[in-house]
Design an enzyme around this catalytic site. Structure first.
Site, mmCIF file in Angstrom:
data_model
loop_
_atom_site.group_PDB
_atom_site.id
_atom_site.type_symbol
_atom_site.label_atom_id
_atom_site.label_comp_id
_atom_site.label_asym_id
_atom_site.label_seq_id
_atom_site.Cartn_x
_atom_site.Cartn_y
_atom_site.Cartn_z
ATOM 1 N N ASP A 1 0.834 -1.209 0.000
ATOM 2 C CA ASP A 1 0.000 0.000 0.000
ATOM 3 C C ASP A 1 0.867 1.256 0.000
ATOM 4 O O ASP A 1 1.970 1.262 0.551
ATOM 5 C CB ASP A 1 -0.919 -0.029 1.229
ATOM 6 N N HIS B 1 2.043 3.319 -9.112
ATOM 7 C CA HIS B 1 1.801 1.894 -9.390
ATOM 8 C C HIS B 1 2.939 1.299 -10.222
ATOM 9 O O HIS B 1 3.363 0.169 -10.009
ATOM 10 C CB HIS B 1 0.465 1.704 -10.118
ATOM 11 N N LEU C 1 10.618 -20.722 -4.762
ATOM 12 C CA LEU C 1 9.612 -19.861 -4.113
ATOM 13 C C LEU C 1 8.235 -20.012 -4.779
ATOM 14 O O LEU C 1 8.134 -20.019 -6.010
ATOM 15 C CB LEU C 1 10.068 -18.400 -4.228
HETATM 16 C C1 IPE Z 1 -5.436 -2.793 -0.023
HETATM 17 O O1 IPE Z 1 -5.065 -1.476 -0.259
HETATM 18 C C2 IPE Z 1 -5.442 -3.557 -1.285
HETATM 19 C C3 IPE Z 1 -4.170 -3.688 -1.991
HETATM 20 C C4 IPE Z 1 -2.999 -3.276 -1.604
HETATM 21 C C5 IPE Z 1 -4.276 -4.381 -3.229
HETATM 22 P P1 IPE Z 1 -6.140 -0.314 -0.357
HETATM 23 O O2 IPE Z 1 -5.372 0.947 -0.470
HETATM 24 O O3 IPE Z 1 -7.134 -0.612 -1.410
HETATM 25 O O4 IPE Z 1 -6.869 -0.408 1.070
HETATM 26 P P2 IPE Z 1 -7.846 0.589 1.806
HETATM 27 O O5 IPE Z 1 -8.933 0.926 0.853
HETATM 28 O O6 IPE Z 1 -7.049 1.795 2.165
HETATM 29 O O7 IPE Z 1 -8.314 -0.161 3.011
HETATM 30 C C1 IPE Z 2 -1.699 0.175 -3.335
HETATM 31 O O1 IPE Z 2 -1.448 1.544 -3.363
HETATM 32 C C2 IPE Z 2 -1.939 -0.391 -4.707
HETATM 33 C C3 IPE Z 2 -3.303 -0.869 -4.938
HETATM 34 C C4 IPE Z 2 -4.286 -0.847 -4.071
HETATM 35 C C5 IPE Z 2 -3.562 -1.412 -6.241
HETATM 36 P P1 IPE Z 2 -2.626 2.579 -3.333
HETATM 37 O O2 IPE Z 2 -3.057 2.879 -4.738
HETATM 38 O O3 IPE Z 2 -3.725 2.136 -2.431
HETATM 39 O O4 IPE Z 2 -1.901 3.845 -2.734
HETATM 40 P P2 IPE Z 2 -2.481 4.886 -1.694
HETATM 41 O O5 IPE Z 2 -2.992 4.109 -0.507
HETATM 42 O O6 IPE Z 2 -3.554 5.640 -2.382
HETATM 43 O O7 IPE Z 2 -1.290 5.740 -1.364
HETATM 44 MG MG MG Z 3 -4.118 2.418 -0.460
#
Ligand code: IPE
Ligand code: IPE
Ligand code: MG
Length: 252
Positions: free
Chosen positions: A26, A43, A137
């Protein structure tokens, strides 16, 4: 498919290096925003962090690495971001799968594939097939995955397979149908990006997993950050319901 001990049914064996690490990657969006870049740039960098983490896990001889790439709730994001993520996923599979194969890595995808377009489904099937017999792995990517979905699909399969058991189900009836029945339960869970929540990741399997949260944003999660997580894990006392005294007794 192997059957592994459940932490609630018997006490699992513990190793210095976690056998199974599960990660919520995240913070890509915030990483980009800090640099005045569009979220998608975060991303893109996130994929590089995945490549590096796989390397660290191979060198430490971690057996299972499970990465949350797209949750069942991530469809709620703007259409352009969802399409970009799907495209990125497709490109990363195409680009990386031969390297994974050369490194004896077995790729598995968990999650509901039915919402993906047919080209992506075909690419997933091809990639999984190619690496199916590898013995290094096991890299699991959770895509359109949700912990509740997983438990429900397992209940449905279980009931279809043994309808006569209604009302008599035990853990061992259900767990073979969970998406990760091929792996031991995670020893270590890592979430980057500062949030302290599970976000519908592996709900059943995390019952006794050690949880590690770091403010480091996913694209910045480097070897030093990974080693900090491992060191934190190594300091934990995994009691599985017992007392510290019992553990000390056990070691003698
Ligand atoms: C959780 O991250 C899902 C992934 C990393 C794929 P999110 O950024 O979507 O989670 P929330 O919405 O903050 O809980
Ligand atoms: C995690 O990073 C990637 C996915 C959920 C696909 P985020 O896109 O949630 O990044 P933040 O949380 O907005 O910084
Ligand atoms: Mg996020």
């Amino acid at each position: 498919m192997g059957f592994f001990n459940s932490a609630t049914q018997s006490i699992p064996s513990i190793t210095e290096i976690p056998k199974h690490i599960a990660v919520i990657m995240d913070g890509n969006g915030r990483w980009a925003r800090k640099r005045f870049l569009p979220r998608i740039a975060g991303h893109k960098r996130g994929v590089e962090a995945v490549r590096d983490l796989v390397k660290y896990c191979v060198s430490l001889k971690v057996e299972y690495l499970t990465l949350f790439a797209f949750s069942s709730e991530n469809w709620r994001r703007p259409n352009e971001e969802v399409s970009f993520l799907m495209g990125l996923f497709m490109d990363a599979l195409k680009r990386e799968v031969s390297k994974l194969h050369q490194n004896n890595i077995k790729l598995i995808l968990i999650g509901d594939r039915s919402r993906f377009d047919s080209a992506l489904i075909a690419q997933i099937e091809e990639s999984v097939q190619l690496t199916a017999n590898n013995t290094g792995l096991t890299l699991t990517i959770a895509a359109n995955y949700g912990g509740r979905w997983d438990i429900l699909q397992a209940v449905n399969q279980m009931q279809l397979a043994s309808p006569h058991l209604v009302g008599l189900y035990e853990e061992a009836h259900l767990t073979p149908y969970l998406s990760m029945s091929y792996a031991p339960e995670p020893d270590l869970f890592i979430r980057t990006g500062g949030e302290k929540r599970i976000s519908n990741f592996l709900l059943w399997q995390l019952a006794y997993t050690e949880l590690y949260f770091t403010d480091t944003l996913w694209p910045d999660f480097n070897e030093t950050a990974f080693n900090l997580a491992i060191e934190s894990y190594q300091k934990r006392e995994r009691r599985f319901g017992r007392t510290s005294e019992q553990l000390a007794e056990h070691k003698r």
